[in-house]
Motif scaffolding. Structure first.
Motif, mmCIF file in Angstrom:
data_model
loop_
_atom_site.group_PDB
_atom_site.id
_atom_site.type_symbol
_atom_site.label_atom_id
_atom_site.label_comp_id
_atom_site.label_asym_id
_atom_site.label_seq_id
_atom_site.Cartn_x
_atom_site.Cartn_y
_atom_site.Cartn_z
ATOM 1 N N TRP A 91 61.583 68.589 -23.108
ATOM 2 C CA TRP A 91 61.394 67.414 -23.958
ATOM 3 C C TRP A 91 60.903 67.808 -25.344
ATOM 4 C CZ3 TRP A 91 56.395 65.410 -25.374
ATOM 5 C CH2 TRP A 91 56.447 64.219 -26.098
ATOM 6 N N LEU A 95 62.675 67.321 -29.130
ATOM 7 C CA LEU A 95 62.053 66.744 -30.314
ATOM 8 C C LEU A 95 62.144 67.685 -31.505
ATOM 9 C CD1 LEU A 95 58.816 65.122 -28.807
ATOM 10 C CD2 LEU A 95 60.950 63.981 -29.463
ATOM 11 N N TYR A 112 53.796 62.382 -29.587
ATOM 12 C CA TYR A 112 54.749 61.597 -28.788
ATOM 13 C C TYR A 112 54.463 61.693 -27.279
ATOM 14 C CZ TYR A 112 57.356 61.630 -33.170
ATOM 15 O OH TYR A 112 57.741 61.497 -34.486
ATOM 16 N N ARG A 113 53.207 61.857 -26.935
ATOM 17 C CA ARG A 113 52.843 61.990 -25.525
ATOM 18 C C ARG A 113 53.223 60.756 -24.726
ATOM 19 N NH1 ARG A 113 51.452 66.314 -22.183
ATOM 20 N NH2 ARG A 113 50.660 65.385 -20.272
ATOM 21 N N ASP A 114 53.022 59.585 -25.290
ATOM 22 C CA ASP A 114 53.330 58.351 -24.569
ATOM 23 C C ASP A 114 54.827 58.235 -24.287
ATOM 24 O OD1 ASP A 114 50.662 57.758 -24.667
ATOM 25 O OD2 ASP A 114 50.833 56.485 -26.470
ATOM 26 N N ASP A 115 55.649 58.717 -25.218
ATOM 27 C CA ASP A 115 57.098 58.667 -24.998
ATOM 28 C C ASP A 115 57.505 59.551 -23.820
ATOM 29 O OD1 ASP A 115 57.166 57.022 -27.176
ATOM 30 O OD2 ASP A 115 57.902 58.556 -28.577
ATOM 31 N N TYR A 116 56.796 60.657 -23.655
ATOM 32 C CA TYR A 116 57.109 61.548 -22.532
ATOM 33 C C TYR A 116 56.806 60.871 -21.196
ATOM 34 C CZ TYR A 116 56.663 65.385 -19.199
ATOM 35 O OH TYR A 116 56.773 66.179 -18.090
ATOM 36 N N GLU A 117 55.704 60.121 -21.144
ATOM 37 C CA GLU A 117 55.342 59.455 -19.892
ATOM 38 C C GLU A 117 56.349 58.378 -19.522
ATOM 39 O OE1 GLU A 117 53.054 60.530 -18.046
ATOM 40 O OE2 GLU A 117 52.033 61.880 -19.457
ATOM 41 N N ALA A 118 57.073 57.856 -20.510
ATOM 42 C CA ALA A 118 58.011 56.761 -20.242
ATOM 43 C C ALA A 118 59.430 57.254 -19.961
ATOM 44 C CB ALA A 118 58.037 55.806 -21.446
ATOM 45 N N LEU A 119 59.637 58.560 -19.904
ATOM 46 C CA LEU A 119 60.978 59.083 -19.663
ATOM 47 C C LEU A 119 61.443 58.780 -18.244
ATOM 48 C CD1 LEU A 119 60.797 62.631 -21.334
ATOM 49 C CD2 LEU A 119 61.977 60.597 -22.201
ATOM 50 N N GLN A 123 66.841 60.966 -18.003
ATOM 51 C CA GLN A 123 66.542 61.573 -19.303
ATOM 52 C C GLN A 123 65.902 62.948 -19.132
ATOM 53 O OE1 GLN A 123 64.159 58.287 -20.844
ATOM 54 N NE2 GLN A 123 65.741 57.862 -22.397
#
Length: 399
Positions: A91, A95, A112-119, A123
């Motif tokens: 991931w 980026l 972008y830690r929060d985006d990683y949790e939402a993968l 993806q």
């Protein structure tokens, strides 16, 4: 009937001859001398390795211990083992590849830690596949400029030479190799590597005309020309003979590979019986308009080159027959054999003709008869008559 198990009696082992006290003492003394010699040789070899490591340290920098570890390390430790990619690294790599807003990987991961949790799982799998593809392209992808190619060649050559040097120190093998360019748009001189420089000196003296510079230039020119020996030929007849020989070799090799039998022989006249029915395989992808022994094919270059190319790329190859295909071929073969429509071996011209004693007795009897028979050559002055006593004898060289 009751079966009563009985113990198996062990057989008596034959005992060796008993040694006397003097023989045992002598054997022990020889063993101690042999072990002392082995320890002395190992110590000498180790001291030589220390000296060699110190010499490498003076020539290339770093400590002698570094080169000692390199000499005794396994080949996998010399170039390391690439770690299996995880989802987080894949991931972050994605980026950074998109631009990353001029941030390093640590800053990207934090921002972008929060985006990683939402993968989602799809993806994550896509990012891992993207990273694997990137690593694959780094290993096998074409370098597009002179600088990247030069750096890649230097790095890989250094790793390979270190591996070969360590292998030489561990096992005593000798290696020499030549690295040349294979594309005209990449500039580099042919590079030779020798685990022992004395090998080059020996070859220059033992092999007439051995010149590493000339050999490197010839290999380079051949590689740039496409590494195809056919392009080096000027005569059309030689090209045809070379192509037919290569086709024959590729077919024979393909048959041995699919059958697993190094002695498998290709047959063209009895292809159905000796190949399809015996090995349960058939040729697929044959491009030439004629099916025959390569030596019997037409001398047109284009069809021969096309057939050679598809054999090399394995578009034309042997494949295993299914049970249905095998049974159909066998049934057709048996039917043609019964009807007499299948071509058989050509008859001899003298088939059915009674041969003379010379042919029946064999070459040994013929040669003995030839030695016993008088010579048909007549000397000058001899009289031709059935009576041998009236003929003049041949004069000797002294008369």
């Amino acid at each position: 009937m009751d079966i009563v198990p009985a113990p198996c009696e062990p057989c008596q082992r034959a005992r060796g001859a008993t040694k006397t006290y003097e023989q045992r003492t002598q054997a022990d003394r020889e063993r101690r001398v042999r072990e002392a010699q082995i320890e002395e040789d190992i110590e000498g070899w180790y001291n030589d390795s220390l000296s060699f490591a110190a010499d490498l340290s003076r020539r290339f920098g770093r400590t002698a211990d570094h080169y000692m570890r390199m000499m005794f390390a396994s080949p996998t430790k010399l170039h390391g083992v690439q770690r299996k990619p995880n989802v987080f690294n894949a991931w972050v790599h994605h980026l950074a590849k998109e631009g990353g807003d001029n941030m390093n990987t640590a800053q990207l991961a934090e921002t972008y830690r929060d985006d990683y949790e939402a993968l989602s799982a799809e993806q994550k799998a896509e990012y891992v596949e993207e990273l694997l593809h990137q690593r694959e392209s780094e290993n096998y992808g074409l370098r597009t400029n002179q600088r990247s190619r030069t750096m890649d060649v230097k790095h890989v050559s250094s790793v390979v030479e270190n591996m070969l040097l360590g292998l030489h120190q561990r096992t005593g093998i000798q290696v020499f190799l030549c690295i040349t360019r294979g594309m005209p748009d990449f500039q580099m001189q042919p590079h030779w590597y020798w685990t022992d420089q004395s090998i080059e000196d020996y070859l220059q003296n033992a092999v007439r005309g051995f010149d590493p510079v000339k050999i490197g230039v010839l290999v380079e020119a051949f590689s740039i020309a496409g590494a195809d020996y056919l392009t080096q030929m000027r005569n059309g007849k030689d090209k045809v003979a070379y192509l037919k020989g290569e086709i024959r070799m590729l077919i024979a090799r393909a048959l041995c590979d699919i059958t697993g039998d190094d002695d498998a022989a290709m047959s063209y006249t009895q292809y159905t019986r000796d190949v399809q029915l015996r090995h349960r395989v058939t040729m697929q992808g044959w491009t030439h308009h004629q099916w025959a022994n390569p030596s019997k094919l037409s001398n047109s270059l284009a069809p021969l080159q096309k057939l050679r190319n598809v054999l090399k790329s394995r578009e034309c190859r042997f494949v295993q027959l299914t049970d249905e295909q095998y049974n159909a071929i066998k049934e057709q073969y048996n039917k043609e054999a019964q009807d007499g429509t299948r071509p058989s071996r050509k008859k001899r011209k003298d088939a059915g003709v009674r041969r003379g004693a010379k042919d029946r007795e064999g070459p040994a009897a013929s040669s003995s008869r030839a030695e016993a028979a008088p010579s048909k050559k007549r000397c000058r002055g001899s009289v031709t008559s059935s009576d041998e006593s009236t003929s003049n004898p041949c004069p000797s060289d002294g008369e």
